[in-house]
Write an enzyme that holds these catalytic residues in place. Structure first.
Site, PDB file in Angstrom:
ATOM      1  N   CYS A 134      12.318 -10.720  -8.404  1.00 59.24           N
ATOM      2  CA  CYS A 134      13.149  -9.962  -9.344  1.00 59.24           C
ATOM      3  C   CYS A 134      13.742 -10.929 -10.358  1.00 59.24           C
ATOM      4  O   CYS A 134      13.965 -12.095 -10.051  1.00 59.24           O
ATOM      5  CB  CYS A 134      14.317  -9.295  -8.609  1.00 59.24           C
ATOM      6  SG  CYS A 134      13.839  -8.152  -7.339  1.00 59.24           S
ATOM      7  N   GLY A 221      -4.090  -5.154  -3.080  1.00 64.24           N
ATOM      8  CA  GLY A 221      -5.400  -4.723  -2.599  1.00 64.24           C
ATOM      9  C   GLY A 221      -6.429  -5.854  -2.614  1.00 64.24           C
ATOM     10  O   GLY A 221      -6.098  -7.010  -2.894  1.00 64.24           O
ATOM     11  N   GLY A 247      -1.989  -9.554   1.446  1.00 67.28           N
ATOM     12  CA  GLY A 247      -2.649  -9.435   0.148  1.00 67.28           C
ATOM     13  C   GLY A 247      -4.071  -8.965   0.367  1.00 67.28           C
ATOM     14  O   GLY A 247      -4.964  -9.748   0.678  1.00 67.28           O
ATOM     15  N   GLY A 269      -0.430  -3.600   3.393  1.00 60.71           N
ATOM     16  CA  GLY A 269       0.260  -2.737   2.434  1.00 60.71           C
ATOM     17  C   GLY A 269      -0.638  -1.654   1.903  1.00 60.71           C
ATOM     18  O   GLY A 269      -0.800  -0.586   2.514  1.00 60.71           O
TER      19      GLY A 269
HETATM   20  C1  LIG Z   1       3.280   0.815  -4.466  1.00 62.19           C
HETATM   21  C2  LIG Z   1       3.768  -0.519  -3.990  1.00 62.19           C
HETATM   22  C3  LIG Z   1       5.139  -0.737  -3.860  1.00 62.19           C
HETATM   23  C4  LIG Z   1       5.611  -1.968  -3.431  1.00 62.19           C
HETATM   24  N1  LIG Z   1       6.974  -2.158  -3.286  1.00 62.19           N
HETATM   25  C5  LIG Z   1       7.434  -3.350  -2.831  1.00 62.19           C
HETATM   26  C6  LIG Z   1       8.828  -3.553  -2.637  1.00 62.19           C
HETATM   27  O1  LIG Z   1       9.668  -2.675  -2.852  1.00 62.19           O
HETATM   28  N2  LIG Z   1       9.229  -4.772  -2.188  1.00 62.19           N
HETATM   29  C7  LIG Z   1       8.362  -5.785  -1.900  1.00 62.19           C
HETATM   30  O2  LIG Z   1       8.783  -6.858  -1.475  1.00 62.19           O
HETATM   31  N3  LIG Z   1       7.027  -5.603  -2.055  1.00 62.19           N
HETATM   32  C8  LIG Z   1       6.553  -4.424  -2.514  1.00 62.19           C
HETATM   33  N4  LIG Z   1       5.191  -4.245  -2.659  1.00 62.19           N
HETATM   34  C9  LIG Z   1       4.268  -5.354  -2.324  1.00 62.19           C
HETATM   35  C10 LIG Z   1       3.643  -5.176  -0.934  1.00 62.19           C
HETATM   36  O3  LIG Z   1       4.608  -5.152   0.091  1.00 62.19           O
HETATM   37  C11 LIG Z   1       2.630  -6.314  -0.615  1.00 62.19           C
HETATM   38  O4  LIG Z   1       3.305  -7.541  -0.506  1.00 62.19           O
HETATM   39  C12 LIG Z   1       1.560  -6.466  -1.687  1.00 62.19           C
HETATM   40  O5  LIG Z   1       1.135  -5.198  -2.140  1.00 62.19           O
HETATM   41  C13 LIG Z   1       0.328  -7.245  -1.201  1.00 62.19           C
HETATM   42  O6  LIG Z   1      -0.239  -6.714  -0.042  1.00 62.19           O
HETATM   43  P1  LIG Z   1      -1.393  -5.556  -0.020  1.00 62.19           P
HETATM   44  O7  LIG Z   1      -2.494  -6.037  -0.914  1.00 62.19           O
HETATM   45  O8  LIG Z   1      -1.768  -5.432   1.404  1.00 62.19           O
HETATM   46  O9  LIG Z   1      -0.742  -4.317  -0.564  1.00 62.19           O
HETATM   47  C14 LIG Z   1       4.704  -3.021  -3.120  1.00 62.19           C
HETATM   48  C15 LIG Z   1       3.318  -2.784  -3.254  1.00 62.19           C
HETATM   49  C16 LIG Z   1       2.846  -1.563  -3.680  1.00 62.19           C
HETATM   50  C17 LIG Z   1       1.360  -1.334  -3.792  1.00 62.19           C
END
Ligand SMILES: Cc1cc2nc3c(=O)[nH]c(=O)nc-3n(C[C@H](O)[C@H](O)[C@H](O)COP(=O)(O)O)c2cc1C
Length: 320
Positions: A134, A221, A247, A269
């Site tokens: 942030c 993703g 990730g 995620g």
């Molecule tokens: C729709 C969405 C909302 C997310 N909101 C947050 C959040 O509020 N806080 C945070 O630390 N990460 C947030 N993330 C990041 C995920 O927690 C994660 O670290 C990131 O997407 C990578 O992992 P993934 O590829 O498995 O999704 C968000 C990701 C997505 C897709």
């Protein structure tokens, strides 16, 4: 949890998980929405959507854009604020059959400390994750996670208000993630989450406009998996505290890459949006993978892909 003679439990800086999987913040709600589709007792824990001091309505629509190998999001930390959250949400978490990790976001060091202290005071919350991707409004708006000095400051402040496990979530949008990781560890982090989303943008070629209401967003993703694996590999060599690697994880093989790179647990995620049973399948697959090799715990594979280079410079011929 012991399955096929394999202990799938892990200890993430004092946070004991029965399975080595944490559902990524912002991707799993508080579990309620997923309970009809997934067995919550077969996930290690859920990281809640990040919460801030004041309510936030989030960014203008559209906030989600699909791409060929990942999802772009610019939700803008929509959340009801810590007061409402503590009053209406938190007591529900006591019923979940897995650990609940609170996620804290903010726009100043004082914000982080305030929200962290209030959230961590609740028994339903087993640990705190700091989402430091942030901007710091108190200075020039630089992202906390992109500046080792600001990272240290915010982690120190959070450390000062809670003894609960403190997981610091790093951003890949930096030149040297290992340097940030070292600062977070020195400032008192118990564990690191590696990585948050990668900055990106999509453009609508008919309308000649950015596809996200906020212009820029975070990519998650499969597209970001190799970025995340390298980040975990580099961070693992820089710190001694455990890492939650995340990730683009969708399969057992994806998760294994992260363990072998140096993660002690994995975050899942975006994959939950298409198949909420992926975390269970990864847990089952892990037990089978380890049992087949005569191994009894995850710790036996953590970091095993590390060739022992002293520094990143030794393999830096990555320019193509
Ligand atoms: C729709 C969405 C909302 C997310 N909101 C947050 C959040 O509020 N806080 C945070 O630390 N990460 C947030 N993330 C990041 C995920 O927690 C994660 O670290 C990131 O997407 C990578 O992992 P993934 O590829 O498995 O999704 C968000 C990701 C997505 C897709």
């Amino acid at each position: 949890m012991v399955e096929r003679g394999v202990d799938l439990g892990v200890d993430i800086g004092g946070l004991r998980l029965r399975y080595p999987t944490l559902m990524g913040s912002g991707c799993y709600g508080s579990g309620e929405e997923f309970a009809a589709f997934a067995d919550l007792s077969k996930v290690g824990g859920i990281v809640l959507k990040s919460v801030t001091r004041l309510p936030r309505s989030g960014n203008p629509m559209p906030r989600l854009v699909n791409t060929s190998a990942g999802l772009l999001n610019a939700i803008g930390l929509q959340n009801p604020g810590i007061d409402w959250y503590l009053e209406h949400e938190v007591e529900k978490f006591a019923q979940r059959p897995c650990k609940i990790v609170g996620s804290v976001a903010g726009f100043s060091v004082a914000d982080y400390a305030y929200v962290c202290e209030r959230l961590a005071a609740r028994l339903e919350i087993a640990a705190i994750e700091l989402n430091i991707s942030c901007p710091n409004v108190a200075s020039e708006g630089e992202t906390f996670a992109c500046d080792p000095r600001l990272t240290a400051e915010v982690v120190r402040a959070a450390r000062g208000v809670t003894k609960k496990t403190l997981i610091v979530k790093l951003s890949p949008n930096v030149t040297d993630i290992a340097a940030v990781a070292r600062e977070a560890e020195a400032a008192g982090a118990d564990a690191l989450a590696v990585i948050n989303t990668v900055r990106g943008m999509g453009i609508d070629v008919e309308r000649w406009r950015p596809r996200l209401g906020n212009v820029a967003g975070g990519l998650s993703g499969p597209a970001i998996r190799p970025i995340a694996v390298l980040a975990v590999y580099e961070v693992a060599r820089a710190v001694a505290i455990p890492i939650v690697g995340q990730g683009g994880i969708e399969t057992l093989s994806d998760a294994l890459e992260f363990f072998l790179a140096g993660a002690s647990a994995v975050g899942i995620g975006t994959a939950n949006f298409t198949d909420p049973r992926i975390p269970e399948r990864i847990a089952d697959g892990l037990a089978e993978y380890l049992a087949k090799r005569g191994l009894r715990s995850i710790s036996e594979i953590v970091g095993k892909a590390n060739l022992g280079f002293a520094s990143a410079h030794e393999y830096e011929g990555d320019a193509g």
